[in-house]
Design an enzyme around this catalytic site. Sequence first.
Site, short mmCIF file in Angstrom:
data_model
loop_
_atom_site.label_atom_id
_atom_site.label_comp_id
_atom_site.label_asym_id
_atom_site.label_seq_id
_atom_site.Cartn_x
_atom_site.Cartn_y
_atom_site.Cartn_z
N ARG A 40 13.73 82.10 60.17
CA ARG A 40 12.29 82.33 60.29
C ARG A 40 12.09 83.44 61.31
O ARG A 40 12.56 83.35 62.44
CB ARG A 40 11.59 81.06 60.77
CG ARG A 40 10.13 81.30 61.03
CD ARG A 40 9.47 80.07 61.60
NE ARG A 40 8.03 80.29 61.71
CZ ARG A 40 7.32 79.94 62.76
NH1 ARG A 40 7.90 79.38 63.81
NH2 ARG A 40 6.04 80.16 62.79
N GLU A 57 8.01 74.27 55.31
CA GLU A 57 8.38 75.66 55.57
C GLU A 57 9.88 75.89 55.43
O GLU A 57 10.32 76.94 54.95
CB GLU A 57 7.91 76.06 56.98
CG GLU A 57 6.40 76.20 57.07
CD GLU A 57 5.88 76.23 58.49
OE1 GLU A 57 5.76 75.15 59.09
OE2 GLU A 57 5.59 77.32 59.00
N ARG A 116 -4.79 76.96 71.94
CA ARG A 116 -5.33 78.33 71.78
C ARG A 116 -6.80 78.28 71.42
O ARG A 116 -7.23 77.42 70.64
CB ARG A 116 -4.57 79.07 70.68
CG ARG A 116 -3.18 79.47 71.06
CD ARG A 116 -2.45 80.13 69.90
NE ARG A 116 -1.14 79.54 69.75
CZ ARG A 116 -0.46 79.47 68.61
NH1 ARG A 116 -0.97 79.96 67.50
NH2 ARG A 116 0.72 78.90 68.58
N HIS A 135 1.90 81.83 59.86
CA HIS A 135 2.07 80.61 59.06
C HIS A 135 2.19 80.94 57.57
O HIS A 135 1.92 80.09 56.72
CB HIS A 135 0.87 79.63 59.20
CG HIS A 135 0.74 78.99 60.54
ND1 HIS A 135 -0.49 78.69 61.08
CD2 HIS A 135 1.65 78.57 61.44
CE1 HIS A 135 -0.33 78.10 62.25
NE2 HIS A 135 0.97 78.03 62.51
N ASN A 180 15.24 78.24 62.87
CA ASN A 180 13.96 78.63 63.43
C ASN A 180 14.13 78.64 64.95
O ASN A 180 14.05 77.61 65.60
CB ASN A 180 12.89 77.62 62.99
CG ASN A 180 11.51 77.96 63.53
OD1 ASN A 180 11.35 78.89 64.32
ND2 ASN A 180 10.53 77.19 63.11
#
Length: 402
Positions: free
Chosen positions: A93, A386, A243, A182, A11
């Site tokens: 990823r 993940e 965010r 996600h 990743n």
Amino acid sequence: MSEGTRVLVLNAGSSSVKYQLIDMLDGTRLASGLVERIGESGGRLVHTPRSGLKRESLQVFPGHDAALKAVAEELAADGVGLDSPELAAIGHRVVHGGKRFTVPTLITDEVLTEIRRLIPVAPLHNPANITGIEVARDLRPDLPQVAVFDTAFHASMPEYAARYAIDRAVADEHRVRRYGFHGTSHQYVSRATAALLGKDPAEVNVIVLHLGNGASASAVSGGVCVDTSMGLTPLEGLVMGTRSGDVDAGVVFHLHRVGGMSIDEIDDLLNRRSGLLGLCGDNDMREIMRRAEEGDADARLAFDTYIHRLRKYIGGYYAVLGRVDAIAFTAGVGENAAPVRAAATAGLAELGIAVDAELNSIRSGEARVISPEYARVTVAVVPTDEELEIAQQTFALVHSAV
Ligand code: AMP
């Protein structure tokens, strides 16, 4: 085809690389780690071998190639190097797959070119992902490399959920639509939630709340994503660490025209200086809950705003799904912050939603139910994984390509 049973999951972020080496026979983590501050001073590699005894090395990593070479050396020192015949594939990823990539994809030159073409819609993420792929291909050109896309699980959203209500020609020309992110986590958690209920994913409707530093919600019907809260970019939806989540697009015009801010400044404001951080100066939920508990009004407002938005999405996705069998909380906040789970579900008994205070307070790394037995909707804490999902999808693709 390789006879190997191991998958290396990479990743690659803009200044970091996370990795895990997983044996697919039983899901054992043979090694994992993180390289931070690539291209900056003060680089750091933390490597955790199977024994669990972490090794830390502080050095400058001028680029991702230097970082991945250092990772390769750590793996070799553990006897699980990249040259091992046991290694079946490398799974990457990749954040944005656009409309084209809706399933895990074997990386070829042509695929890499397409991922590069998506940079305008994922300027922060795809370039780093591409660099990770290029360096890994240089290290093991003979090995299958697979891209697993963060957007892929959401590609099943119906057109009316994926569209913004703007001029269609303009939207299509600039590939403006809701892609969602996600996805690997939402897919893994929705399936794990079905397993927790002892049901097939095709039988259940689940609202997944992925609450980490980035946060997103999804509505999953019979194993298929029908809506999600992030959009063209990971900025839309829930209140996040830094965010803003949903804002009126008019805020951008106002800050530009009246506030005199440039587009780059507004981008920075909404992505990096907003959310919990913007509301109270902290983006770590632990700290915010502690401050709120002590009576700090800013922290209380940040917590309440976060919860209010979350509840709006729970209600919205309840209506989208019609029938909800489970609500799953996952990621750093979702898995650890019992007060967030309690507040997000409080007073919803009319909807069949309730949380048992005692079950909610139990700390555990296992998937678990926190709703009382009588409740119509199962509320659960389901740790996300993940990396395992990426490894499984990578391994399945390599083995189906015989
Ligand atoms: P993630 O992006 O999934 O790694 O989540 C990171 C976030 O999880 C952190 O910024 C914290 O806000 C939150 N977090 C981690 N541990 C806890 C905890 N014990 N209680 C509340 N929030 C936590």
